[in-house]
Design a protein around this motif. Structure first.
Motif, PDB file in Angstrom:
ATOM      1  N   SER A  65       1.102  42.958  -9.341  1.00  0.00           N
ATOM      2  CA  SER A  65       0.508  41.874  -8.565  1.00  0.00           C
ATOM      3  C   SER A  65      -0.268  40.929  -9.488  1.00  0.00           C
ATOM      4  O   SER A  65      -0.109  39.705  -9.421  1.00  0.00           O
ATOM      5  CB  SER A  65      -0.416  42.467  -7.496  1.00  0.00           C
ATOM      6  OG  SER A  65      -1.199  41.476  -6.907  1.00  0.00           O
ATOM      7  N   LEU A  78       1.065  37.059 -10.166  1.00  0.00           N
ATOM      8  CA  LEU A  78       0.153  35.988  -9.738  1.00  0.00           C
ATOM      9  C   LEU A  78      -0.251  35.126 -10.942  1.00  0.00           C
ATOM     10  O   LEU A  78      -0.370  33.904 -10.837  1.00  0.00           O
ATOM     11  CB  LEU A  78      -1.112  36.564  -9.099  1.00  0.00           C
ATOM     12  CG  LEU A  78      -1.057  36.971  -7.634  1.00  0.00           C
ATOM     13  CD1 LEU A  78      -2.458  37.319  -7.148  1.00  0.00           C
ATOM     14  CD2 LEU A  78      -0.464  35.884  -6.746  1.00  0.00           C
ATOM     15  N   TYR A  84       2.499  32.802 -11.717  1.00  0.00           N
ATOM     16  CA  TYR A  84       2.509  31.724 -10.723  1.00  0.00           C
ATOM     17  C   TYR A  84       1.392  30.716 -11.023  1.00  0.00           C
ATOM     18  O   TYR A  84       1.610  29.502 -11.025  1.00  0.00           O
ATOM     19  CB  TYR A  84       2.361  32.321  -9.319  1.00  0.00           C
ATOM     20  CG  TYR A  84       2.288  31.299  -8.224  1.00  0.00           C
ATOM     21  CD1 TYR A  84       3.269  30.313  -8.093  1.00  0.00           C
ATOM     22  CD2 TYR A  84       1.228  31.292  -7.314  1.00  0.00           C
ATOM     23  CE1 TYR A  84       3.194  29.357  -7.083  1.00  0.00           C
ATOM     24  CE2 TYR A  84       1.143  30.347  -6.295  1.00  0.00           C
ATOM     25  CZ  TYR A  84       2.133  29.378  -6.192  1.00  0.00           C
ATOM     26  OH  TYR A  84       2.046  28.431  -5.212  1.00  0.00           O
ATOM     27  N   VAL A 105      -4.874  30.088  -6.250  1.00  0.00           N
ATOM     28  CA  VAL A 105      -3.779  31.049  -6.124  1.00  0.00           C
ATOM     29  C   VAL A 105      -4.250  32.287  -5.347  1.00  0.00           C
ATOM     30  O   VAL A 105      -3.538  32.795  -4.470  1.00  0.00           O
ATOM     31  CB  VAL A 105      -3.231  31.427  -7.521  1.00  0.00           C
ATOM     32  CG1 VAL A 105      -2.290  32.616  -7.437  1.00  0.00           C
ATOM     33  CG2 VAL A 105      -2.520  30.236  -8.143  1.00  0.00           C
ATOM     34  N   GLU A 107      -4.372  31.300  -1.722  1.00  0.00           N
ATOM     35  CA  GLU A 107      -3.042  31.032  -1.169  1.00  0.00           C
ATOM     36  C   GLU A 107      -2.260  32.336  -0.916  1.00  0.00           C
ATOM     37  O   GLU A 107      -1.520  32.428   0.060  1.00  0.00           O
ATOM     38  CB  GLU A 107      -2.279  30.137  -2.158  1.00  0.00           C
ATOM     39  CG  GLU A 107      -0.915  29.691  -1.678  1.00  0.00           C
ATOM     40  CD  GLU A 107      -0.154  28.893  -2.752  1.00  0.00           C
ATOM     41  OE1 GLU A 107      -0.742  28.530  -3.795  1.00  0.00           O
ATOM     42  OE2 GLU A 107       1.055  28.650  -2.524  1.00  0.00           O
ATOM     43  N   CYS A 108      -2.438  33.312  -1.801  1.00  0.00           N
ATOM     44  CA  CYS A 108      -1.552  34.491  -1.761  1.00  0.00           C
ATOM     45  C   CYS A 108      -2.204  35.743  -1.193  1.00  0.00           C
ATOM     46  O   CYS A 108      -1.556  36.788  -1.125  1.00  0.00           O
ATOM     47  CB  CYS A 108      -1.013  34.777  -3.161  1.00  0.00           C
ATOM     48  SG  CYS A 108      -0.143  33.376  -3.876  1.00  0.00           S
ATOM     49  N   MET A 164      -0.203  37.034   1.697  1.00  0.00           N
ATOM     50  CA  MET A 164       1.263  36.947   1.603  1.00  0.00           C
ATOM     51  C   MET A 164       1.913  38.294   1.380  1.00  0.00           C
ATOM     52  O   MET A 164       1.398  39.121   0.638  1.00  0.00           O
ATOM     53  CB  MET A 164       1.646  36.090   0.383  1.00  0.00           C
ATOM     54  CG  MET A 164       1.938  34.665   0.711  1.00  0.00           C
ATOM     55  SD  MET A 164       2.541  33.860  -0.797  1.00  0.00           S
ATOM     56  CE  MET A 164       2.082  32.186  -0.394  1.00  0.00           C
ATOM     57  N   TRP A 221       5.358  40.275  -0.224  1.00  0.00           N
ATOM     58  CA  TRP A 221       6.195  40.004  -1.394  1.00  0.00           C
ATOM     59  C   TRP A 221       7.400  39.139  -1.035  1.00  0.00           C
ATOM     60  O   TRP A 221       7.851  38.324  -1.834  1.00  0.00           O
ATOM     61  CB  TRP A 221       6.665  41.329  -2.006  1.00  0.00           C
ATOM     62  CG  TRP A 221       5.561  42.080  -2.695  1.00  0.00           C
ATOM     63  CD1 TRP A 221       4.897  43.174  -2.213  1.00  0.00           C
ATOM     64  CD2 TRP A 221       4.985  41.782  -3.961  1.00  0.00           C
ATOM     65  NE1 TRP A 221       3.936  43.574  -3.111  1.00  0.00           N
ATOM     66  CE2 TRP A 221       3.978  42.736  -4.203  1.00  0.00           C
ATOM     67  CE3 TRP A 221       5.222  40.796  -4.923  1.00  0.00           C
ATOM     68  CZ2 TRP A 221       3.205  42.743  -5.356  1.00  0.00           C
ATOM     69  CZ3 TRP A 221       4.459  40.800  -6.076  1.00  0.00           C
ATOM     70  CH2 TRP A 221       3.461  41.761  -6.280  1.00  0.00           C
ATOM     71  N   PHE A 281       6.257  35.690  -1.250  1.00  0.00           N
ATOM     72  CA  PHE A 281       5.797  35.261  -2.573  1.00  0.00           C
ATOM     73  C   PHE A 281       6.954  35.079  -3.559  1.00  0.00           C
ATOM     74  O   PHE A 281       6.956  34.141  -4.356  1.00  0.00           O
ATOM     75  CB  PHE A 281       4.785  36.273  -3.133  1.00  0.00           C
ATOM     76  CG  PHE A 281       4.339  35.957  -4.537  1.00  0.00           C
ATOM     77  CD1 PHE A 281       3.500  34.885  -4.795  1.00  0.00           C
ATOM     78  CD2 PHE A 281       4.782  36.720  -5.609  1.00  0.00           C
ATOM     79  CE1 PHE A 281       3.096  34.578  -6.089  1.00  0.00           C
ATOM     80  CE2 PHE A 281       4.390  36.427  -6.917  1.00  0.00           C
ATOM     81  CZ  PHE A 281       3.543  35.354  -7.150  1.00  0.00           C
TER      82      PHE A 281
END
Ligand code: TYM
Length: 337
Positions: A246, A250, A253, A264, A267-268, A271, A273, A276
């Motif tokens: 993870s 991330l 990203y 980030v 945002e995640c 979420m 997977w 994502f």
């Protein structure tokens, strides 16, 4: 350019350059280059410290130089050249070999790891790799060396060699070799494998699925991200030691989207997977497409690439030969007639 501090770094032309090489090294070079006088080398002498293919070495060497240009290395700030084009690298290595204790080299983590992989057939070159790397840096009297975290120990060794050389051969307070400092980024300095978030992304991992190469096609990128290791927990987070995948994905990203860590994380955080992975795939493809296009353009213009490397060799050689002459004089050598 004069008066600026000098930067030196390099990438080996072995295998395909991947996101670790880009985010841990090349991208940082691009970011800092306007503040420094930079030398970026394709370290093809290092490439033969493990078994190599003579039929692809020259092509791979050109490819790395083209990658430097494609990633944004700017020739008005930076010099790009090939290590084997400047013989001073090999010569300084010999001189420094003779003042480097064997046990310093035997202690190097990368040597131990690579030697373990090679079993009985460990070449002397693999052991000597860090002395060649020290010579690269010291010939240019570099102030800063931007690298990924895995090179930190080699930089420490380089500093030990400088101190030992100056202590043995320079007059007090008149050092001949400069002490370089590593520049290691906060994020991206250790990009991890896609198949195991506790292992470094590496060119030598036998599984192609473990890394995203800078020249991978969109389909390959999509396939690798689809198959990459995850965990069963919903919601993604940074910095949880129980969730290395993870954190790694991330971070990729974040770095490739240009968003901040907070953005980030927010945002995640909820979420899954399944949501994502397509987002990461899209982001990686968008970041790499312009690099790939520029790479193709440079590779299609061999004359241009050759002229870049010819100019680079000249600029590099002028500085390297000066340092080499100082080192040889300090060690007591007569100058060639
Ligand atoms: P190489 O080709 O193995 O790696 C090139 C650069 O990429 C960085 N790197 C990574 N960064 C983050 N995450 C990863 N998974 C990752 N994998 C690789 C490396 O730290 C390196 O900065 N020994 C050097 C080449 C070299 C050199 C030098 C560098 C030779 N002489 C002088 C600086 C100065 C190397 O590791 O190459």
């Amino acid at each position: 350019m004069s008066g600026r501090q000098r930067v030196f770094s390099g990438v080996q032309p072995t295998g395909n350059p991947h996101l670790g090489n880009y985010l841990g090294a090349i991208r940082n070079w691009v970011e800092i280059q306007s503040q420094f006088d930079n030398f970026f080398c394709v370290v093809d002498l290092h490439a033969i410290t493990v078994s190599h293919k003579p039929e692809t070495l020259a092509k791979d060497t050109y490819a790395i130089a083209a990658i430097y240009l494609a990633c944004g290395i700017d020739l008005s700030h930076s010099t790009i050249f090939v290590q084997s084009h400047v013989p001073a690298h090999s010569e300084l290595t010999w001189l420094l070999n003779c003042i480097t204790p064997l046990n310093w080299l035997e202690d190097m983590i990368q040597f131990k790891e690579k030697a373990l992989k090679q079993g009985e057939n460990v070449g002397v070159g693999l052991l000597d790799y860090p002395v060649l790397m020290a010579s690269d840096i010291l010939l240019y009297q570099a102030d800063k060396v931007p690298v990924g975290e895995d090179q930190k120990q080699h930089l420490e060794l380089t500093r030990d060699i400088v101190n030992r050389f100056n202590h043995q051969f320079a007059k007090p307070n008149q050092p001949i070799l400069k002490l370089p400092e590593p520049l290691i980024g906060k994020e991206g300095a250790r990009v991890m494998s896609l198949t195991d978030g506790t292992k470094k992304m590496s060119k030598s991992d036998p599984s192609e699925l473990s890394r995203i190469n800078l020249l991978d096609s969109p389909d390959e990128i999509a396939k690798k991200i689809k198959r990459c290791k995850t965990d069963p927990i919903r919601g993604l987070e940074f910095d949880n030691p129980e969730r290395p995948e993870s954190n790694n994905l991330l971070t990729l990203y974040m770095l490739l989207s240009g968003k901040t860590k907070e953005e980030v994380a927010n945002e995640c955080q909820d979420m899954g997977w399944g949501q994502f992975k397509p987002l990461l795939t899209q982001t990686v493809i968008e970041a790499l497409t312009p690099i790939q296009e520029k790479y193709q353009a440079v590779m299609n213009d061999k004359g241009y690439l050759e002229s870049v490397l010819r100019d680079g060799k000249q600029k590099a050689e002028a500085i390297a030969n000066q340092t080499l002459a100082q080192v040889k004089a300090a060690m007591g050598y007569s100058m060639p007639l």
